[in-house]
Design an enzyme around this catalytic site. Sequence first.
Site, PDB file in Angstrom:
ATOM      1  N   ASP A 115       9.121 -13.209 -32.387  1.00 49.30           N
ATOM      2  CA  ASP A 115       7.726 -13.514 -32.072  1.00 49.30           C
ATOM      3  C   ASP A 115       6.777 -13.390 -33.261  1.00 49.30           C
ATOM      4  OD1 ASP A 115       7.829 -14.441 -29.455  1.00 49.30           O
ATOM      5  OD2 ASP A 115       8.100 -12.410 -28.693  1.00 49.30           O
ATOM      6  N   ASP A 175       9.749 -20.265 -25.313  1.00 50.19           N
ATOM      7  CA  ASP A 175       8.521 -19.705 -25.902  1.00 50.19           C
ATOM      8  C   ASP A 175       8.487 -19.866 -27.419  1.00 50.19           C
ATOM      9  OD1 ASP A 175       9.793 -18.462 -23.709  1.00 50.19           O
ATOM     10  OD2 ASP A 175       8.405 -16.791 -23.706  1.00 50.19           O
ATOM     11  N   GLY A 233      22.047 -22.646 -19.433  1.00 49.69           N
ATOM     12  CA  GLY A 233      20.670 -22.191 -19.292  1.00 49.69           C
ATOM     13  C   GLY A 233      20.615 -21.013 -18.335  1.00 49.69           C
ATOM     14  N   THR A 235      17.433 -18.271 -16.538  1.00 51.51           N
ATOM     15  CA  THR A 235      16.047 -17.812 -16.588  1.00 51.51           C
ATOM     16  C   THR A 235      16.021 -16.323 -16.867  1.00 51.51           C
ATOM     17  OG1 THR A 235      13.891 -18.056 -15.571  1.00 51.51           O
ATOM     18  CG2 THR A 235      15.614 -17.117 -14.169  1.00 51.51           C
ATOM     19  N   ARG A 247       4.897 -20.480 -17.142  1.00 54.09           N
ATOM     20  CA  ARG A 247       4.457 -20.301 -18.532  1.00 54.09           C
ATOM     21  C   ARG A 247       5.453 -20.934 -19.499  1.00 54.09           C
ATOM     22  NH1 ARG A 247       3.231 -15.487 -18.222  1.00 54.09           N
ATOM     23  NH2 ARG A 247       4.715 -14.317 -19.474  1.00 54.09           N
ATOM     24  N   SER A 370       5.320 -10.619 -16.099  1.00 55.62           N
ATOM     25  CA  SER A 370       6.753 -10.519 -15.865  1.00 55.62           C
ATOM     26  C   SER A 370       6.968 -10.060 -14.422  1.00 55.62           C
ATOM     27  CB  SER A 370       7.279  -9.482 -16.864  1.00 55.62           C
ATOM     28  OG  SER A 370       8.655  -9.453 -16.874  1.00 55.62           O
TER      29      SER A 370
HETATM   30  N1  GLY Z   1       6.693 -15.041 -24.791  1.00 59.65           N
HETATM   31  C1  GLY Z   1       6.841 -14.184 -23.687  1.00 59.65           C
HETATM   32  C2  GLY Z   1       6.050 -14.578 -22.515  1.00 59.65           C
HETATM   33  O1  GLY Z   1       5.473 -15.646 -22.450  1.00 59.65           O
HETATM   34  O2  GLY Z   1       5.987 -13.761 -21.596  1.00 59.65           O
END
Ligand code: GLY
Length: 409
Positions: A115, A175, A233, A235, A247, A370
């Site tokens: 990140d 992301d 893939g 999730t 998101r 989350s």
């Molecule tokens: N990049 C982590 C999120 O969008 O929660």
Amino acid sequence: MEMNEITNLKEHEEIRGEDITAGLDFACRQILKILPEFTDKFQPAYSTDNFYSPSENTDWTNGFWTGEIWLAYEYIKRRYPERSGDADKLYNAGMVQVKSFLERIEKKISVDHHDMGFLYSPSCVAAYKLTGDEDAKKAAIMAADQLLTRFQPAPGFLQAWGPMDQKENYRLIIDCLLNVPLLFWASGETGDGRYKDIALKHIHNAVSNVICEDGSTWHTFFFDPVTGKPDHGETCQGYRNGSAWARGQAWGIYGMAESYRYTGDPEYIRLFYLVADYFLKNLPENLIPYWDLEFTSWSREQLLADPQPWDSSAASIAACGMLEMSRFLPDDTAKLYIGYAKKLIKAVWDLCVVRDHSVSNGLVLHSTYSNHSPYNTCNHYGVDECNSWGDYFYMEALTRLDCNWEVYW
Ligand code: GLY
């Protein structure tokens, strides 16, 4: 390509110019109000009961708060040049935070993940573009170098999380399409093509695997560590395998716009339409996405029995991606996607934006970080709260609508 208008958005209103100004005015008041507490400290990823408590610069999300400070600084200078005292306060706070980011990357504090773009683009790349500060540039280039250490050459992707030599971590996540712009920027600044080469490989392997034929997206995708072949893939933060995490879909939209901006490859325009239209067609009537797009198809009875939170941040991220891509589209199509972005931000403005300091010290309510489900692997936190990127991207979207903005990414 012939564009079809997305009919479920036809009757919705676009945000008005006066609301854009009111939104940016309030955002700046909120940021200036909390600045004394959040200069040496940072905003955490998410609020608790809609209030952020000051935290250390150790999470993947800390760049967003610094980015808000820079957006506020730019806005005050642009719209209220007479308020130089406020601009100075924001500038000084932004610079304190840049020093913290430099220290973080020099000491390698919590940077063992992908990140680096989320951390260093809205904080240090922004600071460098706005002020020419050399420490900001140095920190951002060191962050790009750090991101290169996440590269897995077979088949060529940036590994998101965890040690680099474990099969269970051999995956990319959607992301990361917003981390990659830092590499293009670093190539541009240094003339070193390595950053760009790795960025291109990552984007290729990401979009070839996370974007499905119908335009929905996987959150994460695994590869075989020996052969480099695409495996499967899975999730992490979406509701279940095969559903579209809201998101993640929004990161895909903005990711395609950034990929096009840096490469000019028309394939990313095609993919932008695919992922953006899937997002738009799977919004509920009020245009604020549930945390997973799957819930739009649930019946009223199902949702009453098992209520699902929204993720307002996904609406703002998607709007920013549409506004970015519209700069490169033919006029008619650009107008359509600017209109969709304005409708998304109008919904955020009407249903989620904080208008009173006593309600929250953030900017936008009803985001979900989350959300654990019986079918996913993520922890449970930051559900129906403000979060730092939700605030940042809402402000970025307003800024894009207010002026011809020079992108931080
Ligand atoms: N990049 C982590 C999120 O969008 O929660």
